[in-house]
Scaffold this active site. Structure first.
Site, mmCIF file in Angstrom:
data_model
loop_
_atom_site.group_PDB
_atom_site.id
_atom_site.type_symbol
_atom_site.label_atom_id
_atom_site.label_comp_id
_atom_site.label_asym_id
_atom_site.label_seq_id
_atom_site.Cartn_x
_atom_site.Cartn_y
_atom_site.Cartn_z
ATOM 1 N N GLY A 105 5.888 10.197 18.221
ATOM 2 C CA GLY A 105 4.620 9.644 18.711
ATOM 3 C C GLY A 105 3.575 10.704 18.976
ATOM 4 O O GLY A 105 2.734 10.556 19.860
ATOM 5 N N LEU A 106 3.664 11.797 18.234
ATOM 6 C CA LEU A 106 2.652 12.854 18.286
ATOM 7 C C LEU A 106 2.574 13.530 19.655
ATOM 8 O O LEU A 106 1.507 13.952 20.092
ATOM 9 C CB LEU A 106 1.285 12.264 17.867
ATOM 10 C CG LEU A 106 0.291 13.108 17.083
ATOM 11 C CD1 LEU A 106 0.955 13.948 16.024
ATOM 12 C CD2 LEU A 106 -0.771 12.229 16.457
ATOM 13 N N CYS A 152 1.059 11.432 9.257
ATOM 14 C CA CYS A 152 1.951 11.075 10.369
ATOM 15 C C CYS A 152 2.214 9.576 10.341
ATOM 16 O O CYS A 152 1.280 8.784 10.437
ATOM 17 C CB CYS A 152 1.324 11.461 11.710
ATOM 18 S SG CYS A 152 2.296 10.804 13.079
ATOM 19 N N GLY A 205 15.354 14.594 6.163
ATOM 20 C CA GLY A 205 16.688 15.113 5.866
ATOM 21 C C GLY A 205 17.127 14.809 4.448
ATOM 22 O O GLY A 205 16.308 14.536 3.559
ATOM 23 N N GLY A 208 12.901 21.030 8.451
ATOM 24 C CA GLY A 208 12.618 20.133 9.573
ATOM 25 C C GLY A 208 13.883 19.635 10.240
ATOM 26 O O GLY A 208 14.332 20.164 11.257
ATOM 27 N N GLY A 232 11.687 18.566 2.775
ATOM 28 C CA GLY A 232 12.480 17.347 2.679
ATOM 29 C C GLY A 232 13.925 17.693 2.376
ATOM 30 O O GLY A 232 14.285 17.984 1.238
ATOM 31 N N GLY A 233 14.735 17.728 3.418
ATOM 32 C CA GLY A 233 16.174 17.916 3.226
ATOM 33 C C GLY A 233 16.607 19.319 2.860
ATOM 34 O O GLY A 233 17.692 19.488 2.285
ATOM 35 N N ASN A 242 12.685 9.588 13.113
ATOM 36 C CA ASN A 242 11.961 9.928 14.344
ATOM 37 C C ASN A 242 10.704 9.109 14.485
ATOM 38 O O ASN A 242 10.084 8.692 13.505
ATOM 39 C CB ASN A 242 11.625 11.435 14.389
ATOM 40 C CG ASN A 242 10.296 11.750 13.735
ATOM 41 O OD1 ASN A 242 9.230 11.543 14.332
ATOM 42 N ND2 ASN A 242 10.349 12.229 12.496
ATOM 43 N N ASN A 273 5.833 14.840 4.092
ATOM 44 C CA ASN A 273 6.187 14.383 5.441
ATOM 45 C C ASN A 273 7.377 13.413 5.347
ATOM 46 O O ASN A 273 7.859 13.121 4.241
ATOM 47 C CB ASN A 273 4.969 13.662 6.046
ATOM 48 C CG ASN A 273 4.939 13.752 7.570
ATOM 49 O OD1 ASN A 273 5.967 13.627 8.221
ATOM 50 N ND2 ASN A 273 3.761 13.980 8.121
HETATM 51 C C1 DHB Z 1 4.981 12.843 14.333
HETATM 52 C C2 DHB Z 1 5.720 12.614 13.194
HETATM 53 C C3 DHB Z 1 5.250 13.078 11.977
HETATM 54 O O1 DHB Z 1 5.941 12.883 10.823
HETATM 55 C C4 DHB Z 1 4.056 13.762 11.915
HETATM 56 O O2 DHB Z 1 3.610 14.192 10.746
HETATM 57 C C5 DHB Z 1 3.325 14.002 13.065
HETATM 58 C C6 DHB Z 1 3.794 13.541 14.279
HETATM 59 C C7 DHB Z 1 5.456 12.345 15.625
HETATM 60 O O3 DHB Z 1 5.965 11.227 15.691
HETATM 61 O O4 DHB Z 1 5.287 13.055 16.633
#
Ligand code: DHB
Length: 310
Positions: free
Chosen positions: A72-73, A133, A238, A288, A266-267, A69, A212
């Site tokens: 982008g927050l 992130c 995953g 997640g 994680g997974g 992914n 993360n």
């Molecule tokens: C996003 C992805 C992450 O792993 C995180 O910790 C915070 C934001 C994201 O892309 O939105």
């Protein structure tokens, strides 16, 4: 059975990972109503609203049960998440983790000033500060202002924690059980260093989330050979992440010198995974990728029922 972080009680050790299904009030309420979920984690937010990266910004490989992914927050800004608490406090039945990803000191100060100064909220709440992130600087347009992620910069991590400690030492801000979400580490020296910093801040850090997504991954389409996501590069989660996350939990739990809760992430998809994280040293786990893939969050309820029937 109850689990604790500080004096906050959780009825289950299962949490959602920040991100999947945790952006809107509606999604957060749905998590609150998910039987078996012990606590709710919001999408990581910043002071101001962020639209995020163009779609596709998420892809799941069914064969390897692995995701990429670069959302982008995307988030609705700090006010929206504190409004969620104020509007719904009477019906929230689980502790709520505010996942804060604000990296700018002034903005972080504003969040504390606006929403924590002399404020009382009628729910159990915690802060999961996200220093990991991987998707902030990796849009195709970002160039010169790239910076090392705080979780990988021990000096900056210490400075940031010092700053947060100074905020909490101000009596106008009530202490809220605080923890950090770490990136995956591939080097033991880094793991020891990060554990040393956490040990230094044993007075404010009550938990760590490990870990993360693994940043800077890439998945290509079998036919076009183009990237599966618009930013080309993204965070990997995953099943493929699990052994790394497990190793990080195992090593960190050995290096940490005080009583701190570890949240494994994680997974996680079944009872075996939960036990693996517990054997490695975690008390809680976050889910997640599997939650992203599961439209009605029934995976959480099923996992909880499987755990209590063992
Ligand atoms: C996003 C992805 C992450 O792993 C995180 O910790 C915070 C934001 C994201 O892309 O939105």
């Amino acid at each position: 059975m109850s689990y604790y972080i500080g004096d906050i009680e959780f009825k289950s050790q299962l949490l959602n990972a920040s991100g999947p299904k945790s952006i809107t009030h509606r999604q957060l309420l749905k998590l609150n109503n998910t039987y078996g979920l012990g606590g709710i984690v919001t999408k990581s937010f910043t002071l101001d609203y962020k639209i995020g990266n163009p779609s596709p910004n998420y892809y799941y490989n069914h064969k390897t049960e692995t995701s990429i992914n670069s959302i982008g927050l995307t988030n609705n800004g700090a006010k929206y998440y504190f409004d969620f608490i104020n509007i719904n406090s009477y019906q929230l039945t689980k502790p709520l983790f505010l996942s804060i990803a604000e990296q700018n000191h002034n903005n972080l100060n504003t969040i504390f000033n606006e929403y924590l100064k002399n404020k009382v909220y009628n729910i159990d709440m915690l802060i999961e500060y996200n220093v990991s992130c991987p998707n902030i600087n990796n849009t195709n347009t970002s160039t010169s202002n790239e910076k090392i992620m705080v979780g990988y910069d021990i000096g900056e991590l210490r400075t940031r924690l010092q700053y947060i400690k100074s905020l909490f030492s101000n009596p106008e801000y009530k202490y809220i059980p605080f923890g950090i979400k770490l990136p995956p580490y591939l080097d033991r020296y880094q793991l020891q260093n990060v554990a040393n910093v956490i040990n230094e801040f044993s007075d404010i850090i009550r938990f760590i989330t490990v870990c993360n997504t693994m940043g800077n991954g890439c998945m290509l389409d079998e036919i076009t050979c183009g990237s599966k996501i618009s930013t080309t590069i993204g965070g990997i989660g995953g099943t493929s992440l699990k052994p790394i996350a497990l190793g990080n939990v195992k090593l960190l739990s050995g290096y940490l010198k005080y009583d701190i809760q570890i949240i494994g992430c994680g997974g996680v998809k079944d009872v075996r995974d939960v036990y693996d994280f517990m054997f490695a040293g975690a008390t809680f786990v976050q889910i997640g990728t599997k939650l992203f893939e599961n439209p009605d969050s029934s995976i959480i309820t099923k996992l909880y029922k499987d755990l209590i029937s063992e």
